[in-house]
Scaffold this active site. Structure first.
Site, PDB file in Angstrom:
ATOM      1  N   SER A   7     -18.043 -13.516  37.983  1.00 31.45           N
ATOM      2  CA  SER A   7     -17.707 -12.125  37.376  1.00 31.45           C
ATOM      3  C   SER A   7     -16.551 -12.431  36.370  1.00 31.45           C
ATOM      4  O   SER A   7     -15.580 -12.896  36.491  1.00 31.45           O
ATOM      5  CB  SER A   7     -17.065 -11.152  38.644  1.00 31.45           C
ATOM      6  OG  SER A   7     -16.330 -10.125  38.065  1.00 31.45           O
ATOM      7  N   HIS A  32     -22.035 -11.627  35.944  1.00 28.58           N
ATOM      8  CA  HIS A  32     -21.630 -10.350  36.561  1.00 28.58           C
ATOM      9  C   HIS A  32     -20.698  -9.394  35.719  1.00 28.58           C
ATOM     10  O   HIS A  32     -19.581 -10.047  35.451  1.00 28.58           O
ATOM     11  CB  HIS A  32     -21.189 -10.661  38.034  1.00 28.58           C
ATOM     12  CG  HIS A  32     -20.916  -9.355  38.907  1.00 28.58           C
ATOM     13  ND1 HIS A  32     -21.953  -8.842  39.797  1.00 28.58           N
ATOM     14  CD2 HIS A  32     -19.776  -8.557  39.117  1.00 28.58           C
ATOM     15  CE1 HIS A  32     -21.618  -7.757  39.994  1.00 28.58           C
ATOM     16  NE2 HIS A  32     -20.113  -7.684  40.048  1.00 28.58           N
ATOM     17  N   ASP A  34     -18.747  -6.186  35.234  1.00 27.52           N
ATOM     18  CA  ASP A  34     -18.024  -5.016  36.024  1.00 27.52           C
ATOM     19  C   ASP A  34     -18.086  -3.807  35.165  1.00 27.52           C
ATOM     20  O   ASP A  34     -16.928  -3.951  34.566  1.00 27.52           O
ATOM     21  CB  ASP A  34     -16.987  -5.400  37.102  1.00 27.52           C
ATOM     22  CG  ASP A  34     -17.129  -6.328  38.210  1.00 27.52           C
ATOM     23  OD1 ASP A  34     -17.904  -5.926  38.730  1.00 27.52           O
ATOM     24  OD2 ASP A  34     -16.444  -7.266  38.340  1.00 27.52           O
ATOM     25  N   MET A  36     -16.375  -0.051  35.004  1.00 28.93           N
ATOM     26  CA  MET A  36     -15.537   0.836  35.881  1.00 28.93           C
ATOM     27  C   MET A  36     -15.097   1.919  34.798  1.00 28.93           C
ATOM     28  O   MET A  36     -14.611   1.606  33.725  1.00 28.93           O
ATOM     29  CB  MET A  36     -14.127   0.080  36.380  1.00 28.93           C
ATOM     30  CG  MET A  36     -14.744  -0.917  37.022  1.00 28.93           C
ATOM     31  SD  MET A  36     -13.057  -1.732  37.717  1.00 28.93           S
ATOM     32  CE  MET A  36     -13.833  -3.321  38.571  1.00 28.93           C
ATOM     33  N   HIS A  65     -22.963  -4.188  37.277  1.00 29.93           N
ATOM     34  CA  HIS A  65     -22.556  -3.441  38.322  1.00 29.93           C
ATOM     35  C   HIS A  65     -21.833  -2.185  38.005  1.00 29.93           C
ATOM     36  O   HIS A  65     -20.748  -2.257  37.362  1.00 29.93           O
ATOM     37  CB  HIS A  65     -21.712  -4.457  39.149  1.00 29.93           C
ATOM     38  CG  HIS A  65     -21.082  -3.900  40.392  1.00 29.93           C
ATOM     39  ND1 HIS A  65     -20.010  -4.423  41.032  1.00 29.93           N
ATOM     40  CD2 HIS A  65     -21.379  -2.804  40.893  1.00 29.93           C
ATOM     41  CE1 HIS A  65     -19.579  -3.561  41.789  1.00 29.93           C
ATOM     42  NE2 HIS A  65     -20.253  -2.836  41.944  1.00 29.93           N
ATOM     43  N   MET A  67     -19.895   0.782  38.386  1.00 29.28           N
ATOM     44  CA  MET A  67     -19.008   1.575  39.295  1.00 29.28           C
ATOM     45  C   MET A  67     -18.304   2.772  38.600  1.00 29.28           C
ATOM     46  O   MET A  67     -17.292   2.755  38.319  1.00 29.28           O
ATOM     47  CB  MET A  67     -17.697   0.746  39.510  1.00 29.28           C
ATOM     48  CG  MET A  67     -17.896  -0.483  40.598  1.00 29.28           C
ATOM     49  SD  MET A  67     -16.793  -1.773  40.452  1.00 29.28           S
ATOM     50  CE  MET A  67     -17.322  -2.691  39.201  1.00 29.28           C
ATOM     51  N   MET A 136     -20.420  -4.879  49.028  1.00 27.43           N
ATOM     52  CA  MET A 136     -18.941  -5.051  48.482  1.00 27.43           C
ATOM     53  C   MET A 136     -18.170  -5.544  49.685  1.00 27.43           C
ATOM     54  O   MET A 136     -18.093  -4.947  50.724  1.00 27.43           O
ATOM     55  CB  MET A 136     -18.183  -3.812  48.148  1.00 27.43           C
ATOM     56  CG  MET A 136     -18.837  -3.109  46.931  1.00 27.43           C
ATOM     57  SD  MET A 136     -18.783  -4.282  45.511  1.00 27.43           S
ATOM     58  CE  MET A 136     -17.184  -4.669  45.270  1.00 27.43           C
ATOM     59  N   ASP A 174     -20.123  -9.350  46.875  1.00 26.60           N
ATOM     60  CA  ASP A 174     -18.958  -9.202  45.609  1.00 26.60           C
ATOM     61  C   ASP A 174     -17.813  -8.808  46.192  1.00 26.60           C
ATOM     62  O   ASP A 174     -17.464  -7.872  46.920  1.00 26.60           O
ATOM     63  CB  ASP A 174     -19.275  -7.892  44.645  1.00 26.60           C
ATOM     64  CG  ASP A 174     -18.777  -7.898  43.543  1.00 26.60           C
ATOM     65  OD1 ASP A 174     -17.986  -8.769  43.217  1.00 26.60           O
ATOM     66  OD2 ASP A 174     -18.911  -6.614  42.665  1.00 26.60           O
TER      67      ASP A 174
HETATM   68  C1  DX5 Z   1     -14.566  -5.623  42.038  1.00 23.21           C
HETATM   69  C2  DX5 Z   1     -15.737  -6.199  41.334  1.00 23.21           C
HETATM   70  C3  DX5 Z   1     -15.877  -7.713  41.280  1.00 23.21           C
HETATM   71  C4  DX5 Z   1     -14.630  -8.391  41.270  1.00 23.21           C
HETATM   72  C5  DX5 Z   1     -14.915  -9.664  42.069  1.00 23.21           C
HETATM   73  O1  DX5 Z   1     -14.590  -4.188  42.041  1.00 23.21           O
HETATM   74  O2  DX5 Z   1     -16.716  -5.352  41.471  1.00 23.21           O
HETATM   75  O3  DX5 Z   1     -17.099  -7.997  40.766  1.00 23.21           O
HETATM   76  O4  DX5 Z   1     -14.918  -9.021  39.974  1.00 23.21           O
HETATM   77  O5  DX5 Z   1     -13.600 -10.282  41.846  1.00 23.21           O
HETATM   78  P1  DX5 Z   1     -13.114 -11.388  43.027  1.00 23.21           P
HETATM   79  O6  DX5 Z   1     -13.990 -12.541  43.033  1.00 23.21           O
HETATM   80  O7  DX5 Z   1     -11.691 -11.988  42.222  1.00 23.21           O
HETATM   81  O8  DX5 Z   1     -12.676 -10.763  44.292  1.00 23.21           O
HETATM   82 ZN    ZN Z   2     -18.446  -6.359  40.764  1.00 30.13          ZN
END
Ligand code: DX5
Ligand code: ZN
Length: 224
Positions: A7, A32, A34, A36, A65, A67, A136, A174
């Site tokens: 990620s 991956h 993210d 947000m 992903h 969010m 999650m 994740d």
């Molecule tokens: C958190 C993200 C993850 C994040 C995980 O909201 O969805 O993808 O990057 O990171 P680590 O592995 O550092 O917990």
């Molecule tokens: Zn994620």
């Protein structure tokens, strides 16, 4: 074969192409991303223009992903930008069935994500509509948080359902996965394991990916 999915949330965004090349060198084939929005989660990251730039520097499968609230509104833009597969939160979708069909209608694998407090049973009516389920193991929003162990129970429950119901969705996890809990995560039944801080905050991300792949391979359950 279990996949380690880096990620980029914990990568150096000023040197993103280099960071991506490193994890590719370590053998990763999925990346991956993210997304947000500062509404669904208390943080903001990247949008379609950055995904488009990432698309130009890698052949890896881009695992997007979302969010964000109202994902239906932005799904087409992420597909245009080069996403290979998209996951949406159950908690963000009032019409989850419709959203999953929307992703699939555009020819992409569709995934659904559950926050730590959301029970697996809330997915029972859509499991035949998804290509993957993302559990999650932290509350979404930030990298580098601590693993919530209840996620393993949810993975096991979903693994049991897919066998009993003859479904073939993949299981992704994740948040908070590191060298110490990776084998447990694999043994619970995960296929795709997202790792952010453990990879990008390590001194040598390429070597770390290679080592995590080896740990995952050795822990893979053999089913007879
Ligand atoms: C958190 C993200 C993850 C994040 C995980 O909201 O969805 O993808 O990057 O990171 P680590 O592995 O550092 O917990
Ligand atoms: Zn994620």
């Amino acid at each position: 074969m279990v996949q380690i999915v880096p990620s980029i949330l914990s990568a150096d965004f000023a040197r993103l192409a280099d960071e991506i090349r490193r994890v590719e060198q370590g053998g990763a084939t999925m990346l991956h991303l993210d997304i947000m929005d500062g509404h669904f989660v208390p943080n903001m990251t990247i949008g379609p223009p950055v995904v488009e730039c990432i698309r130009k520097v890698t052949q890896m499968t881009l695992d997007v992903h979302l969010m964000i609230t109202d994902p239906d509104r932005y799904i087409p833009a992420f597909i245009e930008a080069g996403a290979d597969q998209i996951s949406v939160h159950q908690e963000a979708c009032v019409h989850l069935d419709r959203t999953l069909r929307l992703i699939r209608s555009r020819g992409l694998p569709a995934g659904v994500v559950l926050n730590p407090a959301t029970p697996v049973a809330t997915l029972d009516e859509v499991l035949d509509l998804v290509d993957f389920v993302l559990i999650m193991s932290v509350n979404p929003g930030f990298g580098g948080q601590q693993f919530i162990p209840g996620a393993l129970r949810k993975i096991r429950a979903l693994d049991q359902r897919r066998r009993q119901w003859n479904l073939s969705f993949k299981l992704e996890i994740d948040g908070g996965v590191n060298e110490d809990n990776l084998a447990d995560v694999v043994r619970a039944g995960c296929d795709w394991i997202v790792m952010g801080a453990s990879i990008f905050r390590s001194p040598d991300p390429a070597a770390t990916v290679a080592r995590m792949r080896e740990i995952a391979r050795e822990a893979t359950p053999v089913r007879v």
